[in-house]
Design an enzyme around this catalytic site. Structure first.
Site, PDB file in Angstrom:
ATOM      1  N   ARG A 143       5.907   6.548   1.508  1.00  0.00           N
ATOM      2  CA  ARG A 143       7.040   7.082   1.641  1.00  0.00           C
ATOM      3  C   ARG A 143       8.048   6.699   0.422  1.00  0.00           C
ATOM      4  O   ARG A 143       8.778   7.791  -0.187  1.00  0.00           O
ATOM      5  CB  ARG A 143       7.743   6.181   2.647  1.00  0.00           C
ATOM      6  CG  ARG A 143       6.900   6.314   4.344  1.00  0.00           C
ATOM      7  CD  ARG A 143       6.989   4.560   4.865  1.00  0.00           C
ATOM      8  NE  ARG A 143       8.198   4.384   5.129  1.00  0.00           N
ATOM      9  CZ  ARG A 143       8.698   4.817   6.257  1.00  0.00           C
ATOM     10  NH1 ARG A 143       7.757   5.073   7.245  1.00  0.00           N
ATOM     11  NH2 ARG A 143      10.100   5.260   6.650  1.00  0.00           N
ATOM     12  N   THR A 144       7.902   5.589  -0.316  1.00  0.00           N
ATOM     13  CA  THR A 144       8.849   5.502  -1.958  1.00  0.00           C
ATOM     14  C   THR A 144       8.650   6.254  -2.880  1.00  0.00           C
ATOM     15  O   THR A 144       9.480   7.352  -3.074  1.00  0.00           O
ATOM     16  CB  THR A 144       8.129   3.988  -2.229  1.00  0.00           C
ATOM     17  OG1 THR A 144       8.380   3.247  -0.514  1.00  0.00           O
ATOM     18  CG2 THR A 144       9.770   3.944  -3.203  1.00  0.00           C
ATOM     19  N   LYS A 163     -10.178   0.281 -15.286  1.00  0.00           N
ATOM     20  CA  LYS A 163     -11.035  -0.068 -16.251  1.00  0.00           C
ATOM     21  C   LYS A 163     -11.135  -1.255 -17.228  1.00  0.00           C
ATOM     22  O   LYS A 163     -11.497  -1.046 -18.444  1.00  0.00           O
ATOM     23  CB  LYS A 163     -11.283   1.500 -16.833  1.00  0.00           C
ATOM     24  CG  LYS A 163     -11.462   2.471 -16.630  1.00  0.00           C
ATOM     25  CD  LYS A 163     -11.370   3.442 -17.133  1.00  0.00           C
ATOM     26  CE  LYS A 163     -11.524   4.648 -16.603  1.00  0.00           C
ATOM     27  NZ  LYS A 163     -11.047   5.861 -17.010  1.00  0.00           N
ATOM     28  N   ARG A 186       5.967   0.535  -8.737  1.00  0.00           N
ATOM     29  CA  ARG A 186       5.852  -0.163  -8.345  1.00  0.00           C
ATOM     30  C   ARG A 186       4.204  -0.914  -8.576  1.00  0.00           C
ATOM     31  O   ARG A 186       2.782  -0.714  -8.336  1.00  0.00           O
ATOM     32  CB  ARG A 186       5.423   0.063  -6.621  1.00  0.00           C
ATOM     33  CG  ARG A 186       4.814  -0.317  -5.714  1.00  0.00           C
ATOM     34  CD  ARG A 186       4.453  -0.149  -4.126  1.00  0.00           C
ATOM     35  NE  ARG A 186       6.236  -0.121  -3.978  1.00  0.00           N
ATOM     36  CZ  ARG A 186       6.110   0.768  -2.517  1.00  0.00           C
ATOM     37  NH1 ARG A 186       5.231   0.712  -1.969  1.00  0.00           N
ATOM     38  NH2 ARG A 186       7.877   0.169  -1.873  1.00  0.00           N
ATOM     39  N   HIS A 228      13.010  -5.373  -4.772  1.00  0.00           N
ATOM     40  CA  HIS A 228      12.811  -3.636  -4.099  1.00  0.00           C
ATOM     41  C   HIS A 228      14.222  -2.997  -3.762  1.00  0.00           C
ATOM     42  O   HIS A 228      14.908  -2.794  -2.654  1.00  0.00           O
ATOM     43  CB  HIS A 228      12.200  -3.593  -2.728  1.00  0.00           C
ATOM     44  CG  HIS A 228      12.074  -2.206  -2.010  1.00  0.00           C
ATOM     45  ND1 HIS A 228      11.538  -1.065  -3.091  1.00  0.00           N
ATOM     46  CD2 HIS A 228      10.827  -1.612  -0.815  1.00  0.00           C
ATOM     47  CE1 HIS A 228      11.623  -0.049  -2.372  1.00  0.00           C
ATOM     48  NE2 HIS A 228      11.437   0.036  -1.358  1.00  0.00           N
TER      49      HIS A 228
END
Lengths: 318, 427
Positions: free
Chosen positions: A58-59, A86, A108, A136
């Site tokens: 969603r974000t 990696k 994020r 957030h």
């Protein structure tokens, strides 16, 4: 209009007038989005990279759409599949990306403070799309805009935030934002899901949901992560729903015109009764999603303005 | 070069008599030969006019990590020894939490040999209490003691299995071996990066209650009562632990306690915006805890101040806070940082050196650490007031992970003598 930030890392560094600036601009974007107006390509020629070190649908979609509507070149990087596997460190990833000269970085990350760390190493404007349990900010801003549009104001409201406060960055950013705008904040949840030192946050804490919801204007539910449901923090899903799930019976303790919010994705039957979530008279959950795009457009617009102002004509940071 | 040296006009810091008066000190053959209250005349010696600066027993730093073997790029015996000399530390007591752990007489001998070759100060090695510091089987405490191990510790790893720990303590007691423990309830502190409370919640970082330290201490005190072993707590950092420690001492158990310099001079808020150089184990505490612990040092309840010198390279610190390594270097900042407490009128200089030199000497069974005739001439001359701003790139340690980078400090070491030989400062 004032907005002096170089990045949007959290609500904590924002001045109330900066919050209002973002919300005012987002308000007009929301209206334009509804009328299907073609937007000015404010971000034309700018590159926006979405780096999600943690799953999000969603974000990420919301940020992508926001950039798209303002004419940015948007690129998504699935960080889980790439270099960190990696063994590359976050800083090296940041430096690599920086060499590609992006203008806006949407990040994020599962660790608190990681977005802050990354922002120190790049020349782009960084937007925090959620870091660990820390902040957030765009979620809190979209919640604020939703409340402001529904209630006609964003001050002197009584707002209950319910559920897993301890692990929620959404809760932290909301506590910060709603506090800065001078609202009464009530936190409701079992003590195992309350963060330590919460009494010093200038909020009221309730363990009893009905008592906590009494006469509030806004009921903000939080998502309970699946991995926290069994035994560790709460005894079971069903006991949690019984004591802290929002149903019609508990909701009647709130004001008759109280709105119900949820940042999504919802666990119907765990933290919220499906009928409440779908009640168009109470639930503003779909509006939150809509406001999300508008708020992110506004935030990127303002950051891009500051970025342009900070750059010399040849595109180098001053 | 070992000659007779006469220090005149020295402000002599005496941690036994708890005095600091102007006088003179003569050293001969690597030992303190005489202490004068008035300036002597006609003594055959090289005279050093101290000009009223402080002359004190050299610091004995218990719990220094030198990253040999395994991670010499972080710190070697040469670099740690030079940092120690520059910081006024004349004896370092090294930790066994290297890669590999120092848990056999063979690895201990390697460490002792490397130290003797490269370090200009005394190095006393400690050994692990359990093999690989895994908390399952005790090490060869007897052989290790014969090879020169001065104490036994698994460092920051708590031996969770109480039976294993009880047996190791019992066995250690039969050899009168000193055991050093880290008090922390392992379950409660699991995954913690900071101390729980408002700051932890604001930053969204996993925290541990300060109570976990007292729980660890309570358990270990019970085990000492059970086994009567000689036991030292590496770091006491919270006020809640102090009554338990006081009671155990009053009951006559062989227990002593230390505290790291960072917990005496910094608090949890110094982490600010996720500054990983302030990530320590245990984590920094509240200001109330800091003040209580400083008071406990001044009262003598906490016996020892140490640097908890823990070198980390840049890579292990340039990470998100939760992932970053813990620990800070401290050999060179131990003295100026602790002097902050003196300048803040929280503790006197003789009491500081009781905790920096005398008590650690007692603990390790050394005759150093005091201004007494016959004691080794492990001395430091320092200007307690000289101000400077710390630049971490100037540190002699290979690792530069100090939380004091850019800090304004007071206190400069002008000279360091080990067994009468000058190892730091110009003649």
């Amino acid at each position: 209009m004032t907005f002096r930030q170089q990045h949007l890392l959290g609500i904590e560094p924002l001045h109330p007038s900066e919050i209002t600036t973002i919300l005012d601009l987002a308000d007009s974007y929301a209206d334009q989005n509804r009328r299907n107006v073609r937007h000015e390509p404010i971000l034309a020629g700018m590159t926006q990279i979405n780096m999600f070190f943690e799953n999000s649908t969603r974000t990420q979609a919301s940020f992508e759409l926001a950039g798209d509507r303002l004419g940015a070149d948007v690129m998504n990087m699935a960080m889980q599949a790439s270099s960190i596997k990696k063994g590359e460190t976050l800083i090296d990833t940041a430096l690599t990306l920086n060499a590609m000269h992006p203008d806006l970085l949407v990040v994020r990350h599962p660790h608190s403070g990681a977005v802050d760390l990354l922002s120190q190493k790049v020349n782009a404007a960084v937007l925090n799309a959620g870091d660990g349990r820390h902040e957030h900010p765009t979620q809190a801003l979209l919640d604020a805009l939703t409340i402001r549009r529904a209630k006609g104001r964003l001050h002197r409201l009584s707002i209950a935030i319910c559920g897993d406060i301890a692990h929620s960055r959404v809760a932290r950013s909301n506590i910060m934002l709603l506090g800065k705008m001078e609202n009464r904040i009530r936190l409701i949840g079992p003590p195992t899901l309350m963060p330590s030192g919460i009494a010093d946050f200038g909020v009221e804490v309730f363990e009893d949901m009905e008592e906590g919801l009494r006469d509030v204007d806004v009921v903000m539910m939080l998502r309970l992560q699946k991995e926290r449901m069994d035994g560790g923090f709460i005894p079971s899903e069903r006991e949690y729903f019984h004591r802290y799930g929002l149903d019609a019976e508990k909701l009647q303790f709130a004001k008759p015109d109280a709105i119900v919010m949820h940042p999504g994705p919802m666990n119907r039957g765990v933290e919220i009764d499906g009928n409440i979530a779908d009640d168009i008279n109470r639930s503003v959950i779909q509006t939150q999603v809509e406001m999300g795009v508008a708020v992110r457009m506004a935030a990127m617009d303002l950051l891009a303005q500051n970025l342009r102002a900070a750059r010399k004509p040849d595109g180098v940071m001053v | 070069m070992m000659t007779n040296v006469l220090f005149t006009n020295a402000r002599i810091i005496d941690p036994v008599a708890l005095t600091d008066d102007i006088g003179a000190v003569l050293i001969r053959d690597g030992k303190i030969a005489e202490v004068f209250e008035t300036m002597p005349e006609g003594v055959d010696a090289t005279v050093i006019d101290c000009d009223g600066k402080c002359l004190a027993p050299g610091i004995i730093d218990v719990g220094v990590k030198v990253s040999e073997p395994g991670e010499r790029h972080k710190e070697s015996f040469r670099s740690a020894g030079q940092a120690a000399a520059a910081g006024g530390v004349t004896t370092i007591v090294t930790r066994p939490d290297t890669m590999v752990a120092i848990d056999t007489p063979e690895t201990l001998e390697f460490v002792a040999r490397r130290a003797a070759l490269d370090a200009p100060v005394h190095v006393l090695p400690m050994a692990a209490l359990t093999k690989k510091r895994e908390g399952r089987e005790m090490t060869e405490i007897g052989f290790l003691q014969d090879a020169g191990a001065v104490a036994f510790t698994d460092c920051d790893r708590v031996i969770a299995d109480t039976k294993v720990f009880a047996r190791a303590l019992t066995y250690a007691r039969s050899l009168d071996a000193l055991v050093i423990g880290h008090v922390q309830e392992p379950g409660l502190s699991k995954g913690a990066a900071v101390t729980s409370g408002k700051f932890a919640s604001l930053r969204g970082l996993p925290g541990v209650s300060p109570m976990a330290e007292r729980m660890g201490l309570d358990r270990d005190i019970s085990l000492i009562e059970m086994t009567n072993a000689r036991y030292h707590v590496d770091q006491i950092t919270t006020s809640r632990s102090l009554p338990a420690l006081e009671r155990a001492k009053r009951n006559g158990w062989h227990i002593t306690a230390g505290v790291g310099v960072h917990h005496l001079t910094l608090n949890e808020l110094d982490v600010a915006d996720y500054r990983t150089f302030f990530k320590l184990k245990p984590p920094l505490r509240s200001e109330d805890d800091r003040i209580a612990v400083v008071q406990a040092v001044s009262d003598g309840l906490i016996d020892i101040i140490c640097s908890m010198h823990t070198p980390q390279d840049e890579e292990s610190k340039r990470l998100p806070f939760e992932e970053a390594a813990s620990g800070a270097v401290g050999l060179e900042t131990l003295l100026p940082a602790t002097l902050r407490l003196y300048h803040a009128d929280m503790i006197t200089l003789p009491k500081l050196f009781r905790a920096l030199s005398l008590n650690p000497a007692h603990l390790m069974g050394l005759t150093a650490g005091r201004m007494a005739v016959g004691a080794p001439a492990d001395l430091i001359l320092f200007d307690a007031d000289a101000p400077f701003q710390l630049d971490r790139t100037q540190l002699l340690s290979k690792s530069k992970n100090t939380p004091f980078d850019g800090a304004r400090l007071q206190g400069r070491v002008l000279g360091t003598w080990v067994d009468g030989t000058r190892v730091w400062g110009d003649d």
